[in-house]
Every structure is written in structure tokens, then in C-alpha cells.
Enzyme design. Structure first.
Site, PDB file in Angstrom:
ATOM      1  N   GLU A   1     106.416  50.055 -20.936  1.00 27.86           N
ATOM      2  CA  GLU A   1     107.813  50.511 -20.885  1.00 27.86           C
ATOM      3  C   GLU A   1     108.225  50.942 -19.478  1.00 27.86           C
ATOM      4  OE1 GLU A   1     109.320  49.083 -23.651  1.00 27.86           O
ATOM      5  OE2 GLU A   1     110.552  50.195 -22.254  1.00 27.86           O
TER       6      GLU A   1
HETATM    7  C1  LIG Z   1      98.803  47.602 -24.255  1.00 28.19           C
HETATM    8  C2  LIG Z   1     100.038  47.026 -23.653  1.00 28.19           C
HETATM    9  C3  LIG Z   1     101.161  46.843 -24.451  1.00 28.19           C
HETATM   10  C4  LIG Z   1     102.316  46.273 -23.909  1.00 28.19           C
HETATM   11  N1  LIG Z   1     103.388  46.016 -24.726  1.00 28.19           N
HETATM   12  C5  LIG Z   1     104.419  45.274 -24.235  1.00 28.19           C
HETATM   13  C6  LIG Z   1     105.440  44.790 -25.103  1.00 28.19           C
HETATM   14  O1  LIG Z   1     105.463  45.068 -26.304  1.00 28.19           O
HETATM   15  N2  LIG Z   1     106.400  43.998 -24.579  1.00 28.19           N
HETATM   16  C7  LIG Z   1     106.434  43.656 -23.260  1.00 28.19           C
HETATM   17  O2  LIG Z   1     107.329  42.927 -22.855  1.00 28.19           O
HETATM   18  N3  LIG Z   1     105.482  44.102 -22.410  1.00 28.19           N
HETATM   19  C8  LIG Z   1     104.483  44.899 -22.860  1.00 28.19           C
HETATM   20  N4  LIG Z   1     103.488  45.339 -22.020  1.00 28.19           N
HETATM   21  C9  LIG Z   1     103.584  45.032 -20.614  1.00 28.19           C
HETATM   22  C10 LIG Z   1     103.907  46.250 -19.770  1.00 28.19           C
HETATM   23  O3  LIG Z   1     105.228  46.668 -19.979  1.00 28.19           O
HETATM   24  C11 LIG Z   1     103.597  45.906 -18.319  1.00 28.19           C
HETATM   25  O4  LIG Z   1     102.178  45.835 -18.207  1.00 28.19           O
HETATM   26  C12 LIG Z   1     104.167  46.912 -17.345  1.00 28.19           C
HETATM   27  O5  LIG Z   1     105.565  46.829 -17.322  1.00 28.19           O
HETATM   28  C13 LIG Z   1     103.647  46.706 -15.921  1.00 28.19           C
HETATM   29  O6  LIG Z   1     103.711  45.370 -15.541  1.00 28.19           O
HETATM   30  P1  LIG Z   1     102.402  44.667 -14.943  1.00 28.19           P
HETATM   31  O7  LIG Z   1     101.296  44.906 -15.873  1.00 28.19           O
HETATM   32  O8  LIG Z   1     102.736  43.276 -14.609  1.00 28.19           O
HETATM   33  O9  LIG Z   1     102.090  45.472 -13.638  1.00 28.19           O
HETATM   34  P2  LIG Z   1     102.757  45.216 -12.188  1.00 28.19           P
HETATM   35  O10 LIG Z   1     104.228  45.048 -12.316  1.00 28.19           O
HETATM   36  O11 LIG Z   1     102.007  44.139 -11.509  1.00 28.19           O
HETATM   37  O12 LIG Z   1     102.458  46.614 -11.506  1.00 28.19           O
HETATM   38  C14 LIG Z   1     101.192  46.939 -10.909  1.00 28.19           C
HETATM   39  C15 LIG Z   1     101.366  48.227 -10.105  1.00 28.19           C
HETATM   40  O13 LIG Z   1     102.364  48.043  -9.099  1.00 28.19           O
HETATM   41  C16 LIG Z   1     103.382  49.007  -9.219  1.00 28.19           C
HETATM   42  N5  LIG Z   1     104.679  48.406  -8.919  1.00 28.19           N
HETATM   43  C17 LIG Z   1     105.153  47.199  -9.299  1.00 28.19           C
HETATM   44  N6  LIG Z   1     106.404  47.035  -8.862  1.00 28.19           N
HETATM   45  C18 LIG Z   1     106.749  48.156  -8.205  1.00 28.19           C
HETATM   46  C19 LIG Z   1     107.935  48.614  -7.531  1.00 28.19           C
HETATM   47  N7  LIG Z   1     109.031  47.871  -7.478  1.00 28.19           N
HETATM   48  N8  LIG Z   1     107.911  49.841  -6.982  1.00 28.19           N
HETATM   49  C20 LIG Z   1     106.818  50.629  -7.050  1.00 28.19           C
HETATM   50  N9  LIG Z   1     105.679  50.257  -7.668  1.00 28.19           N
HETATM   51  C21 LIG Z   1     105.654  49.042  -8.243  1.00 28.19           C
HETATM   52  C22 LIG Z   1     103.319  49.487 -10.664  1.00 28.19           C
HETATM   53  O14 LIG Z   1     103.839  50.804 -10.802  1.00 28.19           O
HETATM   54  C23 LIG Z   1     101.833  49.424 -10.961  1.00 28.19           C
HETATM   55  O15 LIG Z   1     101.196  50.578 -10.528  1.00 28.19           O
HETATM   56  C24 LIG Z   1     102.352  45.935 -22.542  1.00 28.19           C
HETATM   57  C25 LIG Z   1     101.222  46.160 -21.732  1.00 28.19           C
HETATM   58  C26 LIG Z   1     100.080  46.665 -22.276  1.00 28.19           C
HETATM   59  C27 LIG Z   1      98.865  46.816 -21.397  1.00 28.19           C
END
Ligand SMILES: Cc1cc2nc3c(=O)[nH]c(=O)nc-3n(C[C@H](O)[C@H](O)[C@H](O)COP(=O)(O)OP(=O)(O)OC[C@H]3O[C@@H](n4cnc5c(N)ncnc54)[C@H](O)[C@@H]3O)c2cc1C
Length: 594
Positions: A437
């Protein structure tokens, strides 16, 4: 391992006294949401959480979930508990009466979200997502879609998902690639979504996916994203289920926590295209999805509170029984709750939990006011307040949950590290809350960029003014309240200083501003928490003066507020200093030196 007993007195206090249920039930459509109705609902929900959901928590952690022949398997105990959830009509509690819900405010719905998540976080995610989808469909979908889908979703017979994430599109939704091609009165979707919570299962007859996708000629970026409703089974005009749609789960993830919440990879359109229906307008999908995301951010904040509450109850009960050492000045064996350091840990947990609860429920009531008031000025004020508080509730509550679930293990000593006590599960389960989220980093950026800087700090200044005006009420409570009064005033000044600093830097030094964002969010959370604890203590003072029942609860509330003022609020000095340090050392470090 202890049973979860919902903290009904504190829930009732937060809803009725702090978040102002009596103001909410003056709003059109919420007249039935009275205190008389609240009490039996809280009692019954607490019984359901304790007797039905709670006992499935460890089972879920141990058994997890899997995919077998394209079908997601969750523990059978989950299916039985969910069946009782549907029979009890719990999904519809805060859903529109038009679709056979009870039409109660989000303020009361929040108490259910908290209780379900405290009892079993993994299972509670399923109805949580359904409630967000119901909201989104009700506000943005056509009447035809509403009539076909909402009754079964409100009853809980069908569940829902939110489908944003793709391998290359996590925090950055502009990168979404799933395609939607117009095809008569619907669209055909193709592509892959990952990490979709409760993306498939057999606890319900149908799963309704709300999917972000791109039309073939859509502009680049977030302005080219549309929202689609994609059912697992197509729905005929009479509401009965038709053919299987072209959306299939290919795998579920193995995770650190929430083991039995299936986190699915979903493939759309491998057999020619998944049938989807547009929700809202083409290319305006992200704005519609924000209805679901904003509610989910409040709910995930509530999950942080919930898992902390569960860790606290276990730690408190263990500390009352475990005998170890002597307290200073005595030769008697002591129960560990008698040790000053254990008391420090338990009071840290208790005071932060109560501050988190107050902050979350006050936010929920602002959402209710924004939705139901007929007064345009009041609506604008409530919208501003709920928008400002939402990233704080999501970010601060879930970050604090990391500390509190860790303290839950610490109070248990070595036993806490052993899985049998159950407290290790709360620590593992809590970690996801700062990630999904929108990570804490994204919440902090949202708070600073879209909420504070976007309106030149006006919304924050109105909040600071309200905190300042509250000083007179604390002053009337007498000298016993000095530390509480001082903490609220000091915290307010610190938040004001940090806000002015942000406004001053925004134009010329954007990188420094976003470097400060996390500390600013934590500062805002700890100060708003102090304000809410001050409000709680002031109400308790009046209740004690008028000799109302529950004197023990009110006396404890004042002690808890004092602890927060004296031991927790001082953290805000560190957050202020870090936020406004002007240091850009993190940006200066050459990448090859990391
Ligand atoms: C168990 C689980 C359930 C989930 N459920 C859902 C779901 O139901 N539906 C859905 O759509 N998604 C879901 N997700 C996905 C989840 O919302 C994403 O994992 C999350 O939004 C982060 O995206 P990412 O994993 O690609 O990390 P990234 O976007 O790659 O982020 C990696 C790191 O970089 C930082 N970062 C990235 N961009 C920025 C920025 N602009 N400024 C500062 N820092 C930044 C982040 O804070 C983080 O620390 C789920 C994930 C998990 C693990």
C-alpha cells in the site's frame, strides 16, 4: 500463547469520546450509528474475533498456502471461519444499505478492521480488500456494474482484489504495462500482475479484480492508466455465474510473514483476453483507484495498530506470570512486570498503541464527515484533514508497529524468539505493513509533496492552530497535567518549525526536502499522537471529576498520557533535528562507496 481479548473500553473511548461518534450520527445517513448500537456490535465482533478468527492465526502461519493444479489452497480452518464471517453479515457492516449493508460509518468499520486484523492479519486482508473495492465500485462504476456486483460483494459471497503491481511497476505506477483493448461493450485484458493479495482462492464463489491497465493509444505515464473490473467468473445479466474468465493464478509467493494470505502472480489473457469492464473514465483510472488506496492506507495503518495490540497483550500476560530476579531493594523473587525496564517496555507499547488508535479513529471520522456532511465548507475541511492524516496513519503506525512487535519479543526474553510463543509471528507479520500500500518512503513523499507543500502548508497550519487552541483545556486540568501540557505545546512548536523549514526549502532544494520526508512524517506522527493523548487525558480528567463509572480506566489513561508526554514525545526533538539538519551527506556519498 494468550487469546486475543479486544480492548473494548479503549475502542469505545476512541470512537465515542475522541473521534466523536455523536457528531458523526448527526450526519445524514448515519443517524442510526448511535452509542447504543455501537456497544453490542463491538461485543459481538470481539467475540467473533476471539472465538472464530483468533484460533486460526497460528494454523495459517504454520500451514501457509499453495497452488495445486491452478487452484489456491488455504487452510480449511480459514474457509470455515470465512463462511461464518459471511453468515454473520460482517462484510456489509459499513457498506451502503442500498445493497443490503448496514450503512454504518467508517469510524465503526475501523473497529472491525482492527479486531479482525488483531485476531488474524493474513485472513483479515481478504475482507479488507473487498471493502475497498466496494467503495470504489460504488463511487466510480456504472449502475449496471453496481447492481450486478455489489450485492454479492457486500454479503461477502464474492471477494475482491486490487491489482496494481507488475514486475517493472511497483512504487512507480507510471510503468504499468497490462493492456486493455476495447471489444464491444467491454475490454480484453492481457499481461501479468504480481503480488496480488488474495488474488485467487476458493473461500468465495467469485473473485472480483480491480485492475489498472493501459489502452492501446493511452498516453505515457499515470495519465494513461484506466481501471477495469475483471471477474474470475463472468456474471450473467440475471446475476448468476457464467463462464470462467481468462485470468489465472500461476504461483503464490513464499513470504516472511502473513503466510496464509495468498500473494499471487496473476496472468490475464493467456487464452485470448480477460473480459474487463471500465470503471470511471478512460485514462482516469489512477484517480479512481485512489479511492481504494486511500481507504486501504487507513486500514493498513489499523493493521499496524492491530498487530502491536496483539504483541502487547501477549507481552503483558507473560510479564505478569514469569518470575525472574529481584526488584532493586528487595530479596523476594519478582515477576518480571515488577522490573522497571520491563515496565518501560510495556508502557512504551501501551502508550503508543493508544495514541495510534486515537489518531486512526480520528482520521476515520474525518473521512465520514467528508462523505456525509451537506455543508461544503465542513466537507472541504474534513477532506483536507483526512488527506493530511492518511499518510501519517499509514506511515507512522506501521513504522511504530516494527518497534512494538519487536518489544513484544523482547519482553518474553529467549522464549519470545521461539516460535511456540507466537510473538515471533507478530514481528514477522508486521514487516509487510511498511511495504504494501505504498512504502513508508512513498507515504513520506506524499505527506511532504502532495499534502504539505502542495497547499503551501495551509492544511498543516490549520491542524497546528487546533493543537494550539487545545492548550486552554489542558491548562484547566491543573498542575498534574503540566508534563502533558508541555509536551503538546513543545511538540506543536517542533512540527511548526519543521513545516516552515520545508516550505522555505521547497523551491531551491527539493532533494533536501525529500531527504527530510521520513523524519518529518515520524515527527508529525509523534506530535499528533501527543495531542490525541492530551485530549484523552483531558476527557478522563473531566470524567473523573464528574464521578463517572470506569474510574480505573480513566486514571490509567492519564498515567498513560503522562508516560507518552515524558518518554515518547521527546523523540520528536530527534526527528526535528534530523529533518531540518540541512545535511545532504546521504546524497553526497559516491555510489561505489555504498
Ligand atoms: C505480501 C505482499 C502483498 C502485496 N499485495 C499487493 C496487492 O494486493 N496489490 C498490488 O497491486 N500490490 C501488492 N503488493 C505490492 C506492493 O504494493 C509493492 O511491493 C510496494 O508498493 C513496493 O513496490 P516494489 O516492491 O516494487 O518496491 P520498489 O518500488 O522497487 O521500492 C524499493 C525501495 O525503493 C523505495 N522507493 C521507490 N520509489 C521511491 C521514491 N519515489 N521515493 C523514495 N523511495 C522510493 C521504496 O520505498 C523501497 O524502499 C504486495 C506486496 C507484497 C510483498
Amino acid at each position: 500463547m494468550t487469546d486475543y481479548i479486544a480492548p473494548l473500553e479503549d475502542l469505545n473511548f476512541a470512537i465515542s469520546e475522541l473521534a466523536g461518534l455523536d457528531e458523526i450520527n448527526k450526519l445524514p445517513g448515519y443517524e442510526h450509528a448511535t452509542g447504543d448500537l455501537l456497544e453490542p456490535i463491538l461485543e459481538e465482533a470481539s467475540r467473533f474475533a476471539r472465538e472464530v478468527l483468533g484460533p486460526t492465526n497460528v494454523i495459517g502461519d504454520q500451514q501457509g498456502c499453495s497452488v495445486d493444479n491452478g487452484v489456491v489452497k488455504v487452510p480449511s480452518e480459514f474457509s470455515e471461519a470465512y463462511k461464518l464471517f459471511v453468515e454473520g453479515g460482517w462484510q456489509g457492516l459499513d457498506c451502503p444499505q442500498e445493497y443490503d449493508g448496514m450503512g454504518l460509518p467508517a469510524l465503526i468499520g475501523s473497529a472491525m478492521t482492527e479486531m479482525w486484523a488483531t485476531a488474524n492479519l493474513a485472513l483479515s486482508l481478504c475482507p479488507m480488500l473487498t471493502s475497498g473495492a466496494i467503495d470504489t465500485i460504488e463511487i466510480h462504476a456504472t449502475d449496471v456494474l453496481k447492481q450486478l456486483y455489489l450485492p454479492k460483494m457486500v454479503s461477502g459471497e464474492w471477494t475482491a482484489t486490487m491489482d496494481l503491481t507488475e514486475p517493472q511497476a511497483g512504487s512507480d505506477l507510471a510503468k504499468i504495462r497490462v493492456q486493455a483493448v476495447p471489444d464491444g461493450d467491454h475490454y480484453k485484458l492481457s499481461g501479468t500482475k504480481i503480488f496480488i493479495t488474495w488474488g485467487d482462492h476458493e473461500m468465495a464463489e467469485n473473485v472480483v479484480h480491480l485492475v489498472l491497465a493501459r489502452l492501446p493509444d493511452a498516453p505515457e505515464g499515470v495519465g494513461g492508466i484506466s481501471l477495469f473490473l475483471v471477474p474470475k467468473f463472468l456474471v450473467k445479466d440475471d446475476g448468476s455465474l457464467g463462464d470462467r474468465n481468462d485470468v489465472f493464478v500461476t504461483s503464490v509467493e513464499h513470504k516472511l510473514g502473513i503466510h496464509a494470505s495468498p500473494t499471487c502472480v496473476l496472468n490475464f489473457g493467456d487464452k485470448g483476453g480477460a473480459v474487463g469492464y471500465l470503471v470511471g473514465k478512460e485514462n482516469r483510472g489512477l484517480a479512481c483507484m485512489f479511492t481504494m488506496m486511500n481507504l486501504a492506507r487507513l486500514q493498513v495503518g489499523l493493521q499496524g495498530l492491530a498487530v502491536s495490540e496483539r504483541a502487547y497483550q501477549a507481552a503483558r500476560d507473560y510479564a505478569k506470570e514469569r518470575v525472574q530476579g529481584q526488584i532493586p531493594g528487595s530479596h523476594e523473587s519478582a515477576r518480571i512486570i515488577q522490573h522497571p525496564d520491563v515496565r518501560r517496555m510495556l508502557m512504551t507499547m501501551k502508550s503508543l498503541i493508544e495514541a495510534m488508535r486515537a489518531t486512526a479513529y480520528v482520521t476515520a471520522s474525518a473521512i465520514d464527515i467528508a462523505r456525509h456532511t451537506e455543508d461544503a465548507d465542513i466537507r472541504a475541511g474534513a477532506l483536507e484533514r483526512s488527506a493530511l492524516l492518511t499518510p501519517i496513519v499509514k506511515g507512522w503506525l506501521t513504522e511504530v508497529a516494527q518497534e512494538l512487535t519487536s518489544l513484544g519479543v523482547q519482553v518474553h526474553g529467549g522464549t519470545g524468539f521461539i516460535e511456540e510463543t507466537g510473538v515471533a509471528q507478530y514481528l514477522r507479520d508486521a514487516k509487510i505493513l511498511t511495504i504494501y500500500e505504498g512504502t513508508t518512503g512513498i507515504q513520506a513523499n506524499d505527506l511532504v509533496g502532495r499534502k504539505v507543500l502542495a497547499d503551501s502548508g495551509l492544511g498543516m497550519q490549520r491542524l497546528l492552530k487546533e493543537i494550539a487552541e487545545f492548550d486552554a483545556s489542558l491548562a484547566s486540568c491543573g498542575t498534574d497535567f503540566e508534563s502533558i501540557r508541555d509536551a503538546v505545546a513543545t511538540g506543536r512548536k517542533r512540527l511548526e518549525e519543521a513545516t516552515n523549514w520545508l516550505l522555505g526549502k521547497a523551491q531551491d532544494e527539493p532533494a533536501v526536502v525529500y531527504l527530510a520526508a521520513f523524519d518529518y512524517l515520524m515527527l508529525a506522527g509523534s506530535v499528533i499522537g501527543a495531542w490525541q493523548m492530551g485530549r484523552a487525558a483531558e476527557i478522563a480528567h473531566r470524567k473523573l471529576a464528574s464521578k463517572e463509572a470506569n474510574a480505573d480506566f480513566y486514571k490509567a489513561k492519564i498515567i498513560t498520557a503522562r508516560f507518552y508526554a515524558e518518554e515518547i514525545l521527546p523523540r520528536s526533538a530527534g526527528y526535528l533535528e534530523a529533518a531540518t539538519s540541512d545535511s545532504s551527506s546521504a546524497m553526497e556519498m559516491p555510489e561505489d562507496q555504498f
